[in-house]
Scaffold this motif. Structure first.
Motif, PDB file in Angstrom:
ATOM      1  N   UNK A  32       0.905  -1.403  -0.072  1.00  0.00           N
ATOM      2  CA  UNK A  32      -0.115   0.082   0.166  1.00  0.00           C
ATOM      3  C   UNK A  32       0.840   1.159   0.019  1.00  0.00           C
ATOM      4  N   UNK A  33       1.830   1.081   0.710  1.00  0.00           N
ATOM      5  CA  UNK A  33       2.848   2.153   0.925  1.00  0.00           C
ATOM      6  C   UNK A  33       3.742   2.405  -0.249  1.00  0.00           C
ATOM      7  N   UNK A  73      -4.431   3.441  11.735  1.00  0.00           N
ATOM      8  CA  UNK A  73      -4.162   3.516  12.944  1.00  0.00           C
ATOM      9  C   UNK A  73      -2.927   3.333  13.634  1.00  0.00           C
ATOM     10  N   UNK A  74      -2.058   2.287  13.245  1.00  0.00           N
ATOM     11  CA  UNK A  74      -0.852   2.033  13.614  1.00  0.00           C
ATOM     12  C   UNK A  74       0.090   3.233  13.289  1.00  0.00           C
ATOM     13  N   UNK A  75       0.150   3.861  12.234  1.00  0.00           N
ATOM     14  CA  UNK A  75       0.890   4.953  11.773  1.00  0.00           C
ATOM     15  C   UNK A  75       0.733   6.116  12.783  1.00  0.00           C
ATOM     16  N   UNK A 117       4.249   7.486   5.307  1.00  0.00           N
ATOM     17  CA  UNK A 117       3.905   8.629   4.980  1.00  0.00           C
ATOM     18  C   UNK A 117       2.826   8.503   3.900  1.00  0.00           C
ATOM     19  N   UNK A 118       2.985   7.800   3.118  1.00  0.00           N
ATOM     20  CA  UNK A 118       2.028   7.371   1.970  1.00  0.00           C
ATOM     21  C   UNK A 118       0.654   6.925   2.490  1.00  0.00           C
ATOM     22  N   UNK A 119       0.571   6.112   3.482  1.00  0.00           N
ATOM     23  CA  UNK A 119      -0.420   5.382   4.165  1.00  0.00           C
ATOM     24  C   UNK A 119      -1.355   6.642   4.695  1.00  0.00           C
ATOM     25  N   UNK A 120      -0.739   7.478   5.747  1.00  0.00           N
ATOM     26  CA  UNK A 120      -1.308   8.551   6.370  1.00  0.00           C
ATOM     27  C   UNK A 120      -1.757   9.639   5.535  1.00  0.00           C
ATOM     28  N   UNK A 179       1.733  17.945   3.257  1.00  0.00           N
ATOM     29  CA  UNK A 179       2.572  16.460   3.345  1.00  0.00           C
ATOM     30  C   UNK A 179       2.017  15.766   2.330  1.00  0.00           C
ATOM     31  N   UNK A 180       0.737  15.926   1.933  1.00  0.00           N
ATOM     32  CA  UNK A 180       0.148  14.969   0.952  1.00  0.00           C
ATOM     33  C   UNK A 180       0.736  15.314  -0.068  1.00  0.00           C
ATOM     34  N   UNK A 181       0.858  16.863  -0.741  1.00  0.00           N
ATOM     35  CA  UNK A 181       1.519  17.238  -2.078  1.00  0.00           C
ATOM     36  C   UNK A 181       3.113  16.793  -2.016  1.00  0.00           C
TER      37      UNK A 181
END
Length: 211
Positions: A32-33, A73-75, A117-120, A179-181
């Motif tokens: 996923x990440x 949730x873990x992140x 970072x990508x997951x969140x 952070x997304x961008x």
């Protein structure tokens, strides 16, 4: 479905389930990440990455969305632990020193693994109403933390009193968007530049406009 309860190879059934679950989550963090990403992932591909069977997958999870929810949730928990440590370590410092250190701890924990970072900030967006509620619930906790720190600074006479909820909510939205961008490669900047910008933005957002 019933679960085995005996001991095998010196490990209990619960220990074996815990290990299986951790292997699935580690595989999901990678898939996923990194690649293929959540939307292109499959149960079969995840099982292959984990070295486990689809039967074992469905003993632990309903679907891939539940795996993503658990990872999110873990992140967040991992980042929250870093922030709480920073709050403890900076007790007695000024508001500006304290909030700067806390934000740097947050950013460091959030960005030390690009997959997390990508997951969140990327993969969680727009998946389902349930995951959106989860995301907003965790975001509300970050807003509450900023408000609590700002109100404590008011009590110490460091900043003027005001309703900090709007400013804190706007700031968290800015963090998520930035952070997304940055993660998506929308602009070129070092991590240090991102952190410095966010520290300045947060300190400005909790001070009364024009003050």
């Amino acid at each position: 479905m019933g679960q085995a309860t005996g001991t095998y190879g010196g490990r209990s059934a619960q220990e074996r389930r815990t290990e299986r679950r951790e292997r699935f989550l580690a595989a999901a963090l990678q898939q996923f990440g990194d690649r293929p990403g959540y939307r292109a992932a499959s149960v079969a591909g995840l099982c292959e990455e984990a070295g486990l069977s689809t039967r074992q997958f469905y003993e632990e999870f309903r679907n891939l969305e539940q795996v993503l929810a658990q990872l999110h949730l873990l992140v967040n928990d991992r980042t929250e632990q870093a922030v709480l440590r920073a709050l403890t370590d900076t007790a007695g410092l000024t508001f500006e020193q304290r909030i700067g250190a806390v934000l740097r701890a947050y950013i460091a924990a959030a960005t030390d693994d690009r997959r997390r970072l990508r997951i969140a900030f990327v993969e969680i967006i727009g998946v389902s109403e349930e995951l959106e509620r989860q995301r907003l619930t965790r975001r509300a906790l970050w807003v509450q933390l900023i408000v609590a720190e700002a109100e404590a600074a008011v009590g110490r006479g460091e900043i003027a009193p005001r309703d900090f909820r709007i400013a804190a909510t706007a700031f968290i939205g800015a963090v998520n968007g930035l952070l997304h961008d940055w993660t998506a490669g929308q602009f070129d900047a070092t991590l240090a530049q991102v952190v410095d910008e966010l520290v300045a933005l947060l300190l400005g957002s909790v001070r009364r406009p024009g003050g």
